[in-house]
Design a protein around this motif. Sequence first.
Motif, short mmCIF file in Angstrom:
data_model
loop_
_atom_site.label_atom_id
_atom_site.label_comp_id
_atom_site.label_asym_id
_atom_site.label_seq_id
_atom_site.Cartn_x
_atom_site.Cartn_y
_atom_site.Cartn_z
N TYR A 259 0.68 -1.28 0.16
CA TYR A 259 -0.06 -0.04 0.01
C TYR A 259 0.88 1.05 -0.07
CZ TYR A 259 -3.61 3.13 1.38
OH TYR A 259 -4.92 3.96 1.68
N LYS A 260 1.82 1.46 1.04
CA LYS A 260 2.55 2.57 1.09
C LYS A 260 4.20 2.18 1.67
CE LYS A 260 -1.07 6.02 2.08
NZ LYS A 260 -1.55 6.79 2.92
N GLU A 261 4.37 1.19 2.39
CA GLU A 261 5.60 0.87 2.84
C GLU A 261 6.57 -0.29 2.26
OE1 GLU A 261 6.16 1.37 7.37
OE2 GLU A 261 4.02 0.92 7.16
N PRO A 262 7.60 -0.16 2.21
CA PRO A 262 8.40 1.03 2.18
C PRO A 262 8.27 1.92 1.04
CG PRO A 262 9.77 -0.58 1.76
CD PRO A 262 8.54 -1.19 1.86
N LEU A 263 7.85 1.35 -0.04
CA LEU A 263 7.40 2.21 -1.33
C LEU A 263 6.02 1.84 -1.84
CD1 LEU A 263 10.70 1.29 -3.59
CD2 LEU A 263 10.14 3.47 -2.19
N ARG A 264 5.35 2.68 -2.35
CA ARG A 264 4.10 2.49 -2.74
C ARG A 264 3.91 1.60 -4.20
NH1 ARG A 264 -0.62 5.77 -2.45
NH2 ARG A 264 -0.45 7.31 -1.01
N LEU A 298 -8.05 -9.96 -1.20
CA LEU A 298 -6.72 -9.35 -1.59
C LEU A 298 -6.28 -8.65 -0.08
CD1 LEU A 298 -7.41 -8.20 -5.20
CD2 LEU A 298 -6.46 -10.17 -4.69
N VAL A 299 -5.01 -8.88 0.07
CA VAL A 299 -4.31 -7.95 1.34
C VAL A 299 -3.11 -7.58 0.79
CG1 VAL A 299 -5.73 -9.07 3.08
CG2 VAL A 299 -3.64 -9.96 2.12
N PRO A 300 -2.68 -6.20 1.21
CA PRO A 300 -1.42 -5.61 0.82
C PRO A 300 -0.14 -6.07 1.47
CG PRO A 300 -3.13 -3.84 1.12
CD PRO A 300 -3.54 -5.30 1.62
N GLY A 301 0.90 -6.31 0.78
CA GLY A 301 2.07 -6.85 1.44
C GLY A 301 2.39 -6.33 2.79
N ASP A 302 2.53 -4.83 2.77
CA ASP A 302 2.99 -4.18 3.84
C ASP A 302 2.13 -4.34 5.03
OD1 ASP A 302 1.34 -2.49 2.30
OD2 ASP A 302 2.03 -0.85 2.94
N TYR A 303 0.88 -4.55 4.86
CA TYR A 303 -0.23 -4.75 5.74
C TYR A 303 0.01 -6.15 6.59
CZ TYR A 303 -2.98 -0.48 5.72
OH TYR A 303 -3.44 0.78 5.92
N LYS A 449 -10.09 -2.48 7.45
CA LYS A 449 -11.18 -1.78 7.61
C LYS A 449 -10.97 -0.47 7.31
CE LYS A 449 -15.10 -0.28 10.72
NZ LYS A 449 -15.55 -0.70 12.27
N GLU A 450 -9.69 0.36 7.79
CA GLU A 450 -9.12 1.48 7.74
C GLU A 450 -8.62 1.72 6.17
OE1 GLU A 450 -7.43 3.06 10.88
OE2 GLU A 450 -8.81 2.15 12.41
N LEU A 451 -8.62 0.70 5.35
CA LEU A 451 -7.59 0.84 4.05
C LEU A 451 -8.58 1.58 3.07
CD1 LEU A 451 -4.98 -1.46 2.43
CD2 LEU A 451 -7.37 -1.15 1.47
N SER A 452 -8.02 2.26 2.21
CA SER A 452 -9.11 2.95 1.27
C SER A 452 -8.63 2.17 -0.17
CB SER A 452 -8.74 4.60 1.05
OG SER A 452 -9.18 4.83 -0.22
N TRP A 453 -9.38 1.27 -0.69
CA TRP A 453 -9.12 0.78 -1.88
C TRP A 453 -8.90 1.67 -2.95
CZ3 TRP A 453 -6.93 -3.52 -1.87
CH2 TRP A 453 -7.66 -4.52 -1.10
N ASP A 454 -9.88 2.86 -3.02
CA ASP A 454 -9.72 3.85 -3.97
C ASP A 454 -8.11 4.49 -3.91
OD1 ASP A 454 -12.25 3.43 -4.97
OD2 ASP A 454 -13.07 5.17 -3.71
N GLU A 455 -7.49 4.70 -2.73
CA GLU A 455 -6.16 5.17 -2.71
C GLU A 455 -5.23 4.35 -2.97
OE1 GLU A 455 -3.54 8.28 -1.36
OE2 GLU A 455 -5.64 8.34 -1.85
N TYR A 456 -5.74 3.03 -2.65
CA TYR A 456 -4.61 1.95 -3.14
C TYR A 456 -4.47 1.75 -4.77
CZ TYR A 456 -2.44 -2.65 -3.46
OH TYR A 456 -1.73 -3.78 -3.90
#
Length: 513
Positions: A259-264, A298-303, A449-456
């Motif tokens: 999602y954001k860490e360490p790079l988007r 689906l789940v982001p790697g940094d999360y 719950k707090e992740l924004s898919w639109d932002e992702y």
Amino acid sequence: MSHAAETLRLMREDGEIKWCPVENSKIVDFYKNKNVLVTGGTGFLGKLLVEKLLRACPDVDNVYVVVRSKRGEEAHLRMDKLFADPIFGPLTKLFPKFVHKISVMKGDASLPDLGLSPADRATIIEKVNVFFHVAATVRFDEKMTVATAINVRGTRDLLQIAAKCKNLEAFVHVSTAYTNCNQKEICEAFYKPPIRADELIEMVEKTPEKIVLDETVRLIGDWPNTYTFTKAVAEDAVRVYGKGLPVCVVRPAVVIATYKEPLRSWIDNLYGATGIVVGAGTGLLKTMHCDSSKTAELVPGDYVINHMIAASYQTAIEKPKEIPIYNYVSSVENHHTWRDFMHQCSTWGEELPTIRCVWYYTLTMNRFYYVHVLYRIFLHYLPALLMDLGMILARKPPMMMKIYKKITKFESVISHFSTNEWKFHNTNTQDLWNSLTKADRKMFPFSMKELSWDEYYKTHTLGLRQYVVKDDISTLPQAMVKWRRFYIANKAIKTIFYIVILYLVYSFLSRLL
């Protein structure tokens, strides 16, 4: 602002990695002077884990990484090359000497006792406090002999080593949300395994390989592949050999780019959903056996990494009598479908095409298998045959049929997960998040719950373009010209196709009347 401009702004944004202050972080305090062992440290999750531990917990004592030699390249050399990866860039700026905290241990999860030397085993027993067992073969169609050795025996043997440790505080076993995909409802609990871990290990080791391979289909039964089957059996090894130890099981769903860490939007492989996006974005994948209305788990790697680190802390602090299991999924708190996934990817990706594309984006997700097969014949195989024929006439080696055979194999092994869905429970994961302090939530965010898919998705496809396809952003102007040409050609072909169909229908009806 256009989608392309917004995406580029986010990718280039200064301070993208927000270095949170470590004051009041209980997890950071816990890791002070701790020795950590990581298996699978050269894989996608392993790299993210090592990087996050060293960046967020700078006072960790040592991180021991078990690395195998590969293609003649020694373990230490492989690890040195690893640090050239872009994800270690922010860490290098913050702590230029971070490498001194990493100790490489030569090993191989496919070998007994993970191929560790007696000296390294003694070091582990004497010093290691926290284990992260990430190593696994994630190939869905892996040979049963290999999958059992790595996923099952490797897990059992590492637990036996951990049981001898003098200062063991936590052992995190990374499983998968689909270990029990023969069930339709999956709770955070152990299920009856298809076969006991020790029985499978003994059978594979004592039976000729040819017989094991011939019996694989019968052996895995309701499981769709050897990966999910052996990961289910590995959990039996955790249940048996982890008894009385501070052990927990983390079951992530389909892991995608950060999602954001360490790079988007960083990722380094083409597994699962990533392969679908890259295949469609390059114009190669035109049909997929997928029910677009089904859940995309689906789940982001940094999360995933933040969740694993938080789970290790909780296990060490609470010392639970029963082994806790954490289903790390998205559907319970932040549901979206395969239709949502591909729509977002195409919306944000079409303005940032790759120069390596061979055709315009035309992916069709077919719910019905035989419709998909027809699409595959007309949209994959026939064009591939024509292109190969052209290459042969031009005295060049044909390659398109080989490519599409690989694509067919890839989309066949993941179709089970894109045409079915499961009801997951994740109470333990939600409770873990709710138990964290404000500082820890800021340092180790993982709440879906707090992740924004639109932002992702704003940067997702550009990340794949940059880190997987290896296409520099400087090629964008050329790629846009190529993309427009393909778009016009695709429209023309569709128009001609519809005219031909209408003409044939008209001719047929004229004869009838």
